[in-house]
Design a protein around this motif. Sequence first.
Motif, PDB file in Angstrom:
ATOM      1  N   ALA A  25       0.871  -1.177   0.000  1.00 16.24           N
ATOM      2  CA  ALA A  25       0.000   0.000   0.000  1.00 16.24           C
ATOM      3  C   ALA A  25       0.905   1.223   0.000  1.00 16.24           C
ATOM      4  CB  ALA A  25      -0.890  -0.005   1.235  1.00 16.24           C
ATOM      5  N   THR A  26       0.548   2.220  -0.791  1.00 16.68           N
ATOM      6  CA  THR A  26       1.456   3.344  -1.012  1.00 16.68           C
ATOM      7  C   THR A  26       0.695   4.666  -0.980  1.00 16.68           C
ATOM      8  OG1 THR A  26       2.796   1.924  -2.450  1.00 16.68           O
ATOM      9  CG2 THR A  26       3.195   4.291  -2.583  1.00 16.68           C
ATOM     10  N   ALA A  27       1.224   5.614  -0.207  1.00 23.72           N
ATOM     11  CA  ALA A  27       0.728   6.991  -0.192  1.00 23.72           C
ATOM     12  C   ALA A  27       1.825   7.858  -0.785  1.00 23.72           C
ATOM     13  CB  ALA A  27       0.383   7.435   1.226  1.00 23.72           C
ATOM     14  N   VAL A  28       1.513   8.616  -1.829  1.00 25.83           N
ATOM     15  CA  VAL A  28       2.529   9.279  -2.631  1.00 25.83           C
ATOM     16  C   VAL A  28       1.999  10.620  -3.140  1.00 25.83           C
ATOM     17  CG1 VAL A  28       1.740   8.016  -4.679  1.00 25.83           C
ATOM     18  CG2 VAL A  28       4.086   8.881  -4.603  1.00 25.83           C
ATOM     19  N   TYR A  29       2.892  11.552  -3.440  1.00 25.37           N
ATOM     20  CA  TYR A  29       2.516  12.888  -3.922  1.00 25.37           C
ATOM     21  C   TYR A  29       1.570  13.622  -2.961  1.00 25.37           C
ATOM     22  CZ  TYR A  29       4.472  12.098  -8.634  1.00 25.37           C
ATOM     23  OH  TYR A  29       5.308  11.865  -9.714  1.00 25.37           O
ATOM     24  N   PRO A  30       1.831  13.653  -1.662  1.00 26.52           N
ATOM     25  CA  PRO A  30       0.967  14.457  -0.780  1.00 26.52           C
ATOM     26  C   PRO A  30       1.026  15.909  -1.222  1.00 26.52           C
ATOM     27  CG  PRO A  30       3.015  13.884   0.329  1.00 26.52           C
ATOM     28  CD  PRO A  30       3.004  13.102  -0.951  1.00 26.52           C
ATOM     29  N   MET A  31      -0.123  16.570  -1.276  1.00 27.94           N
ATOM     30  CA  MET A  31      -0.156  17.921  -1.840  1.00 27.94           C
ATOM     31  C   MET A  31      -1.315  18.723  -1.268  1.00 27.94           C
ATOM     32  SD  MET A  31      -1.485  16.833  -5.647  1.00 27.94           S
ATOM     33  CE  MET A  31      -2.666  15.480  -5.774  1.00 27.94           C
TER      34      MET A  31
END
Length: 356
Positions: free
Chosen positions: A186-192
């Motif tokens: 599971a991946t959380a990426v590009y928080p913006m």
Amino acid sequence: MKIGLDDVHDLAAGVTLLGSGGGGDTATVARMLRHTLAHHGPVTLISAADLPDDALVIPIAATGSITVMIERLPTGAEFRSVIQALTEYLGRPAAALHVFEVGGANALFAVAAAAWAGMPLIDADGMGRAYPRIDQTVLNAAGISATPIALADPSGNQVLIQRARDNTDAERILRAVLPALGGWAATAVYPMRAADAHQYAIPGSITAALKLGRDLRAAQRTPWARVSLLGKRHAELLFSGTVVETLRHPRPRTGGTLTIEHETDPQRSLRVEIADEYLLAIDDGQVTASVPDIIALLDRRTWNPVSTEHITCGRFVDVVRFPSPPHWHHAEARRLVSPEAFGLRVLEQEERSLWA
């Protein structure tokens, strides 16, 4: 708008088509999503414009091998873990989740993650289709950093990539980590910021995929509906024929080539270059479709999309080109997903403008 149980079939059909032959096993993930929505209820779709400009938005994906994931199915805890990891590292809560990739299984994972976390989901994504790398996004083209990135596996292991020199290095580091996490995470990426999501992401991705899935279901019933779908989507039927050869080869970033013999003219053939997705369609030497176009191979009888993993000799297919989202028309964005980005060289005399 809400995404509920009754929407899963059409959504899965739409995102499978947008996978352009890639994107993973949507059938298995769709079953998982039905189970999740049955237990947690529907997911609310919102626009990034509905949030304060500085609100934190977190795109969600599953990276690595979907085949391995099927053997180690997610429980939801992995996705809650990566959301928590990023919010703790950044020191503020997330207002909503975001679709990382609308093509293929990752669109379904984003809906499931929103249900597991009890959070709204922004109706937008970073690709408008499927691509194999995390740096192949319109967010990267806009200068948004992929890091920090949080990854978690079903065993409870968690990795935080705090910083990378650029998003290409972030992709390289992420791929190096995945084997230690069992092959997928599971991946959380590009928080913006919500303002950046509103300005740079591709809007309406989930609702568009849902409508596309409904149109595809209708097209699977009658030939006239197939013509209607092509017209509504500004799509083009490039070729109809039988797959006569499939060749897998080890060139970097490419998976192989397949050859399709025309249904009425055996002297005419279409070559399709493939990687995780279909990349190029070449009709007797003339390039007729090229990434970022969405190239779909549809079984002629059922009009179900056929993935690069399941294409075989003897299958009768229609080859259809769907135009890419306009976000990919800009030179900086197109550079990330050109044939050259996959190790393919297109001769200048064969090139033509496919994005007008």
